[in-house]
Design a protein around this motif. Structure first.
Motif, PDB file in Angstrom:
ATOM      1  N   VAL A   1       0.679  -1.105   0.049  1.00 26.40           N
ATOM      2  CA  VAL A   1       0.047  -0.055  -0.002  1.00 26.40           C
ATOM      3  C   VAL A   1       0.911   1.204   0.039  1.00 26.40           C
ATOM      4  O   VAL A   1       0.466   2.161  -0.910  1.00 26.40           O
ATOM      5  CB  VAL A   1      -0.837   0.115   1.317  1.00 26.40           C
ATOM      6  N   ASN A   2       1.842   1.075   0.740  1.00 23.96           N
ATOM      7  CA  ASN A   2       2.882   2.376   0.898  1.00 23.96           C
ATOM      8  C   ASN A   2       3.886   2.504  -0.293  1.00 23.96           C
ATOM      9  O   ASN A   2       4.088   3.686  -0.619  1.00 23.96           O
ATOM     10  CB  ASN A   2       4.051   2.152   2.133  1.00 23.96           C
ATOM     11  N   LEU A   3       4.012   1.579  -1.004  1.00 28.52           N
ATOM     12  CA  LEU A   3       4.608   1.500  -2.241  1.00 28.52           C
ATOM     13  C   LEU A   3       3.749   1.867  -3.495  1.00 28.52           C
ATOM     14  O   LEU A   3       4.206   2.463  -4.685  1.00 28.52           O
ATOM     15  CB  LEU A   3       5.231   0.302  -2.636  1.00 28.52           C
ATOM     16  N   ALA A   4       2.523   1.620  -3.385  1.00 27.72           N
ATOM     17  CA  ALA A   4       1.701   1.913  -4.758  1.00 27.72           C
ATOM     18  C   ALA A   4       1.599   3.508  -5.116  1.00 27.72           C
ATOM     19  O   ALA A   4       1.448   4.274  -3.896  1.00 27.72           O
ATOM     20  CB  ALA A   4       0.312   1.408  -4.348  1.00 27.72           C
ATOM     21  N   LYS A   5       1.523   3.918  -6.039  1.00 26.97           N
ATOM     22  CA  LYS A   5       1.189   5.075  -6.838  1.00 26.97           C
ATOM     23  C   LYS A   5      -0.253   5.403  -7.223  1.00 26.97           C
ATOM     24  O   LYS A   5      -0.238   6.552  -7.382  1.00 26.97           O
ATOM     25  CB  LYS A   5       2.325   5.357  -7.806  1.00 26.97           C
ATOM     26  N   GLY A   6      -0.878   4.524  -7.378  1.00 23.42           N
ATOM     27  CA  GLY A   6      -2.189   4.487  -8.202  1.00 23.42           C
ATOM     28  C   GLY A   6      -3.308   5.055  -7.016  1.00 23.42           C
ATOM     29  O   GLY A   6      -3.226   5.025  -5.798  1.00 23.42           O
ATOM     30  N   GLU A   7      -4.322   5.737  -7.739  1.00 20.50           N
ATOM     31  CA  GLU A   7      -5.424   6.243  -6.909  1.00 20.50           C
ATOM     32  C   GLU A   7      -6.177   5.147  -6.148  1.00 20.50           C
ATOM     33  O   GLU A   7      -6.793   5.208  -4.934  1.00 20.50           O
ATOM     34  CB  GLU A   7      -6.240   7.194  -7.436  1.00 20.50           C
ATOM     35  N   TYR A   8      -5.961   4.136  -6.922  1.00 23.44           N
ATOM     36  CA  TYR A   8      -6.878   2.863  -6.359  1.00 23.44           C
ATOM     37  C   TYR A   8      -5.729   1.567  -5.965  1.00 23.44           C
ATOM     38  O   TYR A   8      -4.908   1.426  -6.970  1.00 23.44           O
ATOM     39  CB  TYR A   8      -7.973   2.392  -7.483  1.00 23.44           C
ATOM     40  N   TYR A   9      -6.208   0.593  -5.266  1.00 26.84           N
ATOM     41  CA  TYR A   9      -5.378  -0.482  -4.767  1.00 26.84           C
ATOM     42  C   TYR A   9      -6.124  -1.600  -5.235  1.00 26.84           C
ATOM     43  O   TYR A   9      -7.302  -1.798  -4.686  1.00 26.84           O
ATOM     44  CB  TYR A   9      -4.950  -0.262  -3.545  1.00 26.84           C
ATOM     45  N   VAL A  10      -5.364  -2.720  -5.938  1.00 27.67           N
ATOM     46  CA  VAL A  10      -5.911  -3.941  -6.017  1.00 27.67           C
ATOM     47  C   VAL A  10      -5.347  -4.996  -5.341  1.00 27.67           C
ATOM     48  O   VAL A  10      -4.133  -5.165  -5.391  1.00 27.67           O
ATOM     49  CB  VAL A  10      -6.195  -4.053  -7.741  1.00 27.67           C
ATOM     50  N   ARG A  11      -6.028  -5.898  -4.714  1.00 26.01           N
ATOM     51  CA  ARG A  11      -5.543  -6.937  -4.008  1.00 26.01           C
ATOM     52  C   ARG A  11      -5.627  -8.080  -4.707  1.00 26.01           C
ATOM     53  O   ARG A  11      -6.420  -8.603  -5.595  1.00 26.01           O
ATOM     54  CB  ARG A  11      -6.329  -7.094  -2.699  1.00 26.01           C
ATOM     55  N   MET A  12      -4.676  -9.003  -4.861  1.00 25.32           N
ATOM     56  CA  MET A  12      -4.490 -10.233  -5.564  1.00 25.32           C
ATOM     57  C   MET A  12      -3.290 -11.238  -4.938  1.00 25.32           C
ATOM     58  O   MET A  12      -2.378 -10.533  -4.271  1.00 25.32           O
ATOM     59  CB  MET A  12      -4.037  -9.891  -6.866  1.00 25.32           C
ATOM     60  N   ASP A  13      -3.677 -12.221  -4.981  1.00 28.58           N
ATOM     61  CA  ASP A  13      -2.595 -13.318  -4.366  1.00 28.58           C
ATOM     62  C   ASP A  13      -1.687 -13.852  -5.682  1.00 28.58           C
ATOM     63  O   ASP A  13      -2.548 -14.100  -6.701  1.00 28.58           O
ATOM     64  CB  ASP A  13      -3.452 -14.442  -3.756  1.00 28.58           C
ATOM     65  N   ALA A  14      -0.870 -14.701  -5.576  1.00 27.84           N
ATOM     66  CA  ALA A  14      -0.014 -15.163  -6.445  1.00 27.84           C
ATOM     67  C   ALA A  14      -0.853 -16.433  -6.995  1.00 27.84           C
ATOM     68  O   ALA A  14      -0.366 -16.956  -8.150  1.00 27.84           O
ATOM     69  CB  ALA A  14       1.326 -15.570  -5.881  1.00 27.84           C
ATOM     70  N   ASP A  15      -1.490 -17.065  -6.664  1.00 27.94           N
ATOM     71  CA  ASP A  15      -2.359 -18.070  -7.041  1.00 27.94           C
ATOM     72  C   ASP A  15      -3.909 -17.739  -7.605  1.00 27.94           C
ATOM     73  O   ASP A  15      -4.633 -18.540  -7.839  1.00 27.94           O
ATOM     74  CB  ASP A  15      -2.575 -19.352  -6.268  1.00 27.94           C
ATOM     75  N   ASP A  16      -4.017 -16.552  -7.757  1.00 27.60           N
ATOM     76  CA  ASP A  16      -5.365 -16.162  -8.481  1.00 27.60           C
ATOM     77  C   ASP A  16      -5.418 -15.661  -9.743  1.00 27.60           C
ATOM     78  O   ASP A  16      -4.455 -15.174 -10.148  1.00 27.60           O
ATOM     79  CB  ASP A  16      -5.726 -14.880  -7.428  1.00 27.60           C
ATOM     80  N   ILE A  17      -6.301 -15.625 -10.394  1.00 28.20           N
ATOM     81  CA  ILE A  17      -6.390 -15.314 -11.762  1.00 28.20           C
ATOM     82  C   ILE A  17      -7.661 -14.367 -11.985  1.00 28.20           C
ATOM     83  O   ILE A  17      -8.683 -14.624 -11.377  1.00 28.20           O
ATOM     84  CB  ILE A  17      -6.729 -16.726 -12.675  1.00 28.20           C
TER      85      ILE A  17
END
Length: 190
Positions: free
Chosen positions: A77-93
């Motif tokens: 979250v702190n590294l993100a630059k976008g206005e919106y943040y999307v959550r995803m796991d490494a085994d998701d599609i």
């Protein structure tokens, strides 16, 4: 860029290429993809670097340490630059229109802090096991499938994940925040 997609990764070589490719296949293209390596000792870092070499929207974060999911979520979250943040796991599609449909829902109402959706549950061979649908999202505001979340980045900055709730960090966050924030639900699996 408008959206930051963040994937914390620990030993996910079996699924990681499919997860990253599903992001690259999105119809909505204005995003950055942040891949946070959490001390993987398999081929995950090589996979991340290979994708990053071919697309400048992809950023690989690697400090060589295993600090756990909650730490990496808050870091992302702190590294993100976008206005919106999307959550995803490494085994998701992601389905190809996920970002497009979620950003459309988010932009329809300035009071919405978070959009989530139904999800298809799959096994290790990508075979469909079922569909997770919230039949009454107003009553069950905290029944949110974590990897379906798109939220205002400010929501996560104001409400970091609690490190004391490892493996339940999402459920704790929804319980803590749902009374004061507006959540929107898309009943379609995305």
């Amino acid at each position: 860029m408008k959206i930051s997609i963040c994937i914390p990764i620990y030993n996910a070589e079996k699924y990681l290429s499919s997860a990253i490719q599903s992001v690259l296949n999105q119809t909505y293209k204005d995003y950055e993809l942040i891949l946070l390596n959490d001390g993987s000792n398999d081929a995950s870092l090589n996979i991340m670097n290979k994708f990053a070499q071919s697309d400048n929207r992809i950023k690989v974060i690697n400090d060589g340490l295993n600090k756990g999911l909650v730490f990496r979520l808050n870091q992302s979250v702190n590294l993100a630059k976008g206005e919106y943040y999307v959550r995803m796991d490494a085994d998701d599609i992601m389905f190809p229109e996920r970002l497009e449909k979620q950003i459309e829902a988010m932009c329809s109402d300035d009071d919405i802090a978070l959009v989530h959706s139904a999800a298809v549950s799959i096994n290790a061979e990508n075979e469909v096991l079922g569909i997770k649908i919230n039949i009454n999202p107003e009553r069950y505001k905290t029944s949110i499938a974590h990897p379906t979340v798109l939220a205002r980045r400010s929501f996560f900055l104001e409400n970091p994940y609690d490190k004391d709730f490892s493996q339940m960090e999402d459920l704790e966050l929804w319980h803590r925040t749902s009374p004061g924030y507006k959540f929107a639900y898309i009943p379609e699996p995305l």
